[in-house]
Design a protein around this motif. Structure first.
Motif, mmCIF file in Angstrom:
data_model
loop_
_atom_site.group_PDB
_atom_site.id
_atom_site.type_symbol
_atom_site.label_atom_id
_atom_site.label_comp_id
_atom_site.label_asym_id
_atom_site.label_seq_id
_atom_site.Cartn_x
_atom_site.Cartn_y
_atom_site.Cartn_z
ATOM 1 N N MET A 42 -4.617 16.818 38.050
ATOM 2 C CA MET A 42 -3.834 16.309 39.169
ATOM 3 C C MET A 42 -4.634 15.247 39.936
ATOM 4 O O MET A 42 -5.847 15.403 40.119
ATOM 5 C CB MET A 42 -3.460 17.441 40.120
ATOM 6 N N HIS A 57 -1.784 23.842 41.453
ATOM 7 C CA HIS A 57 -1.092 22.683 40.898
ATOM 8 C C HIS A 57 -0.215 23.067 39.713
ATOM 9 O O HIS A 57 0.814 22.416 39.458
ATOM 10 C CB HIS A 57 -2.109 21.608 40.495
ATOM 11 N N HIS A 58 -0.594 24.115 38.984
ATOM 12 C CA HIS A 58 0.257 24.615 37.905
ATOM 13 C C HIS A 58 1.580 25.116 38.489
ATOM 14 O O HIS A 58 2.669 24.804 37.974
ATOM 15 C CB HIS A 58 -0.479 25.743 37.165
ATOM 16 N N LYS A 101 3.711 22.151 39.699
ATOM 17 C CA LYS A 101 4.391 21.431 38.621
ATOM 18 C C LYS A 101 5.712 22.099 38.255
ATOM 19 O O LYS A 101 6.759 21.438 38.128
ATOM 20 C CB LYS A 101 3.487 21.353 37.391
ATOM 21 N N HIS A 102 5.658 23.408 38.101
ATOM 22 C CA HIS A 102 6.866 24.113 37.671
ATOM 23 C C HIS A 102 7.867 24.291 38.821
ATOM 24 O O HIS A 102 9.081 24.233 38.608
ATOM 25 C CB HIS A 102 6.492 25.461 37.060
ATOM 26 N N ALA A 129 7.885 18.631 38.423
ATOM 27 C CA ALA A 129 7.093 17.415 38.205
ATOM 28 C C ALA A 129 6.868 17.242 36.704
ATOM 29 O O ALA A 129 6.721 18.217 35.967
ATOM 30 C CB ALA A 129 5.765 17.519 38.933
ATOM 31 N N ILE A 158 4.682 15.704 33.484
ATOM 32 C CA ILE A 158 3.359 15.255 33.055
ATOM 33 C C ILE A 158 3.443 14.773 31.617
ATOM 34 O O ILE A 158 4.062 15.417 30.766
ATOM 35 C CB ILE A 158 2.321 16.385 33.172
ATOM 36 N N LEU A 199 1.539 11.555 35.931
ATOM 37 C CA LEU A 199 2.357 12.509 36.683
ATOM 38 C C LEU A 199 3.481 11.773 37.384
ATOM 39 O O LEU A 199 3.240 10.780 38.083
ATOM 40 C CB LEU A 199 1.490 13.239 37.719
ATOM 41 N N THR A 228 6.339 12.619 40.198
ATOM 42 C CA THR A 228 6.702 13.660 41.154
ATOM 43 C C THR A 228 8.211 13.709 41.368
ATOM 44 O O THR A 228 8.953 12.810 40.946
ATOM 45 C CB THR A 228 6.025 13.424 42.511
#
Length: 366
Positions: free
Chosen positions: A290, A325-326, A329-330, A334, A336, A346, A348
């Motif tokens: 990230m 951050h994991h 993301k979910h 987001a 990747i 990334l 957003t």
């Protein structure tokens, strides 16, 4: 939301431009020994802080004008400028200028902590003899201190060689993860584990920590003095690495890189990365991918950029994300994507795009 975030970014650029302009003006005013007195009164600074501010502005204007230009362009904050320049303080101005100029080329989008680490590594690789000398000097000052922080709490602090400090923390962290929570946070457990180890609680005293050091084969063989690097990014002199490698129980892993220092590819085809692939991905990135995150990869989750089974379990689809951050993301969907060289892009939920590229394992200083 996208428009609001864009306005926030523009406000930040305005602040950076104003900081650069103020520093240039202070440097122009610094014509004699009394300038800090008048500048201090005008800015409500103590005499010590005023003198430091004038010295900093003068150094930027005379030795590092390109850093002031980067601040004026909105690329750097004042903290970022310090992060670039402070690691070069004990080296010659010529070397400092070369290091700062080179590091400045990739400064956009990086945090002060990332810039400081990059500048440190570059100057230490450029002058390994001075790096070893300064380490020996600092080593002589190692100490343990304790001081009260109020409310019947005290802080115990120690200064140690970087590889020893990280080995100590790794051992504490390893034991802490195996301890029952009993209503405690992980930080609280680490504090309790440290107290237990120091006070000779027997149950975990024999555990040995694992640290990872990447070192050029030429330095390992004594052909040159290129420094080794911990998986957390800090450099250590080649002589120290050779000493570490002579200890019983040392395990060697062969890492092949391209001429730029990037790790080459490995391709299994299972959901959960095997041990070799896991080590490869963590060694390539060294930190959470990230933007602006420096959480060590060794304690990150390995995330499939394209969810399995739609995406394969390969270096081109795996990246370390720290747990927060994991979840981000979910939770926000987001997106990747990963390039073959590990560059992570990334996108957003608000439509902003950020790219991060892994730093080479053994990057030339210039």
């Amino acid at each position: 939301m996208k428009d609001i975030l864009a306005r926030v970014i523009e406000c930040e650029r305005t602040i950076r431009r104003a900081e650069a302009e103020q520093l240039r003006l202070i440097a122009e005013l610094a014509t004699d020994e009394w300038a800090p007195v008048e500048i201090g009164m005008a800015l409500q600074l103590s005499p010590v802080n005023a003198a430091y501010r004038v010295a900093w502005a003068t150094r930027l204007a005379t030795v590092f004008p390109d850093v002031l230009d980067a601040m004026a362009a909105g690329t750097l904050t004042d903290r970022g400028a310090h992060a670039l320049i402070d690691p070069t303080d004990h080296y010659t101005d010529e070397l400092a200028q070369r290091v700062v100029t080179k590091t400045l080329q990739t400064a956009a989008g990086r945090t002060p902590q990332q810039l400081r680490r990059s500048s440190h590594a570059r100057v230490q690789r450029a002058d390994p003899a001075e790096h070893a000398r300064r380490r020996a000097q600092r080593l002589a000052d190692r100490t343990v201190t304790v001081y009260d922080t109020g409310d019947s709490i005290a802080t115990l602090s120690t200064s140690q060689p970087v590889e020893i400090a990280h080995a100590m923390y790794t051992k504490i962290d390893h034991i802490a993860h195996a301890e029952p929570r009993q209503g405690r946070t992980l930080d609280q457990i680490r504090a309790d584990v440290l107290a237990g180890l120091v006070l000779e609680e027997p149950k975990s005293a024999g555990l040995k920590p694992l640290i990872q050091v990447t070192v050029p084969i030429t330095a390992l063989l004594g052909v040159d003095e290129r420094p080794g690097q911990l998986d957390t990014g800090q450099l250590i002199p080649a002589g120290v690495v050779r000493d570490l490698m002579s200890h019983p129980g040392t395990v060697f892993h062969r890492l092949l890189t391209d001429p730029a220092g990037h790790l080459l590819e490995y391709t299994p085809d299972v959901y959960r990365p095997n041990a070799a692939l896991d080590r490869f991905v963590r060694a390539r990135h060294r930190a959470c991918v990230m933007p602006c995150c420096t959480h060590p990869a060794r304690s990150c989750d390995l995330d499939h950029a394209t969810p399995w089974p739609l995406g394969p379990t390969t270096p081109a689809n795996l990246a370390p994300l720290d747990r927060r951050h994991h979840r981000y993301k979910h939770a926000t969907n987001a997106q990747i994507t990963l390039a073959d060289d590990g560059t992570t892009t990334l996108t957003t939920r608000w439509g902003h795009t950020y790219a991060t590229t892994p730093e080479p394992l053994d990057e030339p200083p210039f």
